[in-house]
Design a protein around this motif. Sequence first.
Motif, PDB file in Angstrom:
ATOM      1  N   LEU A 248      43.871  33.930  40.386  1.00 17.65           N
ATOM      2  CA  LEU A 248      43.681  35.282  39.852  1.00 17.65           C
ATOM      3  C   LEU A 248      44.820  36.215  40.254  1.00 17.65           C
ATOM      4  O   LEU A 248      45.207  37.098  39.501  1.00 17.65           O
ATOM      5  CB  LEU A 248      42.350  35.860  40.336  1.00 17.65           C
ATOM      6  N   ARG A 249      45.370  36.008  41.455  1.00 18.27           N
ATOM      7  CA  ARG A 249      46.389  36.941  41.960  1.00 18.27           C
ATOM      8  C   ARG A 249      47.817  36.521  41.623  1.00 18.27           C
ATOM      9  O   ARG A 249      48.664  37.375  41.374  1.00 18.27           O
ATOM     10  CB  ARG A 249      46.255  37.084  43.478  1.00 18.27           C
ATOM     11  N   LEU A 250      48.078  35.221  41.635  1.00 18.44           N
ATOM     12  CA  LEU A 250      49.465  34.769  41.470  1.00 18.44           C
ATOM     13  C   LEU A 250      49.722  34.011  40.167  1.00 18.44           C
ATOM     14  O   LEU A 250      50.807  34.111  39.596  1.00 18.44           O
ATOM     15  CB  LEU A 250      49.869  33.873  42.647  1.00 18.44           C
ATOM     16  N   SER A 251      48.749  33.235  39.720  1.00 24.78           N
ATOM     17  CA  SER A 251      49.008  32.366  38.564  1.00 24.78           C
ATOM     18  C   SER A 251      48.692  33.045  37.241  1.00 24.78           C
ATOM     19  O   SER A 251      49.092  32.561  36.186  1.00 24.78           O
ATOM     20  CB  SER A 251      48.180  31.079  38.672  1.00 24.78           C
ATOM     21  N   ARG A 252      47.977  34.115  37.270  1.00 22.35           N
ATOM     22  CA  ARG A 252      47.561  34.775  36.025  1.00 22.35           C
ATOM     23  C   ARG A 252      48.779  35.249  35.236  1.00 22.35           C
ATOM     24  O   ARG A 252      49.841  35.500  35.791  1.00 22.35           O
ATOM     25  CB  ARG A 252      46.668  35.960  36.344  1.00 22.35           C
TER      26      ARG A 252
ATOM     27  N   ASN B 295      57.444  29.217  37.328  1.00 19.92           N
ATOM     28  CA  ASN B 295      57.333  29.716  38.705  1.00 19.92           C
ATOM     29  C   ASN B 295      57.020  28.609  39.708  1.00 19.92           C
ATOM     30  O   ASN B 295      56.700  28.900  40.862  1.00 19.92           O
ATOM     31  CB  ASN B 295      56.245  30.786  38.783  1.00 19.92           C
TER      32      ASN B 295
ATOM     33  N   ARG C 155      41.128  32.455  43.993  1.00 12.31           N
ATOM     34  CA  ARG C 155      41.707  33.770  44.275  1.00 12.31           C
ATOM     35  C   ARG C 155      43.223  33.730  44.028  1.00 12.31           C
ATOM     36  O   ARG C 155      43.797  34.659  43.470  1.00 12.31           O
ATOM     37  CB  ARG C 155      41.405  34.148  45.732  1.00 12.31           C
ATOM     38  N   LYS C 156      43.826  32.620  44.438  1.00 11.77           N
ATOM     39  CA  LYS C 156      45.263  32.461  44.193  1.00 11.77           C
ATOM     40  C   LYS C 156      45.558  32.430  42.699  1.00 11.77           C
ATOM     41  O   LYS C 156      46.537  33.021  42.231  1.00 11.77           O
ATOM     42  CB  LYS C 156      45.752  31.163  44.842  1.00 11.77           C
TER      43      LYS C 156
ATOM     44  N   LEU D 217      41.634  29.026  46.369  1.00 13.06           N
ATOM     45  CA  LEU D 217      42.515  28.636  45.263  1.00 13.06           C
ATOM     46  C   LEU D 217      42.228  29.452  44.012  1.00 13.06           C
ATOM     47  O   LEU D 217      43.147  29.827  43.272  1.00 13.06           O
ATOM     48  CB  LEU D 217      42.332  27.140  44.958  1.00 13.06           C
TER      49      LEU D 217
ATOM     50  N   ASP E 132      54.448  26.838  40.021  1.00 15.10           N
ATOM     51  CA  ASP E 132      53.112  27.103  40.566  1.00 15.10           C
ATOM     52  C   ASP E 132      52.479  25.846  41.179  1.00 15.10           C
ATOM     53  O   ASP E 132      51.967  25.879  42.290  1.00 15.10           O
ATOM     54  CB  ASP E 132      52.226  27.653  39.430  1.00 15.10           C
TER      55      ASP E 132
END
Lengths: 219, 285
Positions: A10-14, A56, A7-8, A5, A58
């Motif tokens: 850092l990659r998608l929610s940032r 988005n 990682r998610k 999560l 999220d």
Amino acid sequence: MKRKLLRKELRLSRHPAALLMPWLSALCLVPNYPYPVMYFYLTLGVFFICMSGRENNDVGFTLTLPVTRRDLVAARFGFVMLLEGFQLLLACGFVALRALLFADRGSNAAGMDANLALIGEGFLFYAAFHLVFFPSYYRDVTKVGLSFVKSSVVLALLLVAEIVACYAVPFWRDTLDRPDPELFPAKLLFLGLCVLCYALATVAALRVSQRRFARLDLR
Amino acid sequence: MNGPLTVEGLGKVYPGFSLGPLGFALEPGKITGFIGRNGAGKTTTLHAVVGFLRPDSGTVRFWGQALEGHEALLRQRVGFVSAGMRFYQRQSLKRITDTLRPFYTRWDEGAYRRCLRRFALDEGKTPEKLSNGMQLKYLLSLALSHGAELLLLDEPTSGLDPVSRAEVLETLLTLRDAGCTVLFSTHITSDLEKTADRILYLSRGELKADCTLDDFTDAWRLYHGTADAVAALPPELVHGRRRSREGLSALLRRADADALGLPCESAGLEDVMVHLEQEADEHEA
């Protein structure tokens, strides 16, 4: 699962702006500036993350993954704490750089000097932000703006109190608001207490946020 | 009790709308169509089932287990796709998939690649560059690639062109044949007539039917006639009337139509639904 999560996050929610905010620690190099404002800018970055998350979907999308609601909240806390830690590390660097470059510029007229105590204050500002913003946000993730206004009011009051304290409160004026390395042990003790406050406030904010999010209906 | 999904006494109250209490169970390895007009409570039900909403009453169990306390484990086995679901508009599909893939212990990369080819999805694109239909196809690709044993689909064919719809329906039938259980809500009743084994019919928050598709439609007959001929029917036997080419159509129970000896025709899913809704509207008025 928490690592995935994170990682998610850092990659998608940032949000790009949120990743730039820690670098505003460079404000430490500006003479006569209320330095804790840089901590407020980071909270603005968190607001951007949550706002873009709302646009988005999220939270809703993440809840379709094999994760728990508790872990989802914990991952967001973890992401924000990473940003805060990064900003404080950078702040340490800029405080040291300022000491090297501008040692002869005298005391900051707009509050705390750029010194070790300023790093401690960062933990206090973040602690207050966690306590106010996240429990409000996880009560209703669609009302990001309201949660941010609440936390901003509290941080603004803290900032004013900090500037006043640097002139009016003897401990702040005579011990903390001194250029490094003067009274370093006292400042180190202050930093330790601030870290303790940060840890306690974050655990409390996390628990309240998880409890509220567990009851939240997503629309 | 240990079927893929068992719902008992599910209720949710909003100002001006009340859902349930609903109770139903999905049969393993079957496609169940979830029908009802806009605002009937289909999405609310699905959201309560997948844990987006906290119901005021009732229980939802997947294979006998409540979602609470087993969320992560059960969501490995359940896929949820909603037609209106937005997601990471400015991230490439490749980045999204690369991030989500590790969450699933039974991710099938081959199935994912087949879906991308079948739906002509370009992984380099971002959702904001895709039409709603293509975004939906991507979400379906994700749901079909992690080995879900139960698929909950909220209007999965809305916004798709006829060819894509046919592909999705074909995929669902293939999954069903492989043992997957599917619950999907839709307004496109012809999709259900092609695929559904069972029907759940929701009207104004209440479950009006939970039976096989054949039982649902076989129980009704449609009578077409002039306005005078329809007006002459015993009102208590008429379950909704609509305007038609000949004048009016009236929905009757099969037994009543047979007893009256009327020249009726079989009723389709849509016929039954629109007439029953008309009847409900008339009662409400």
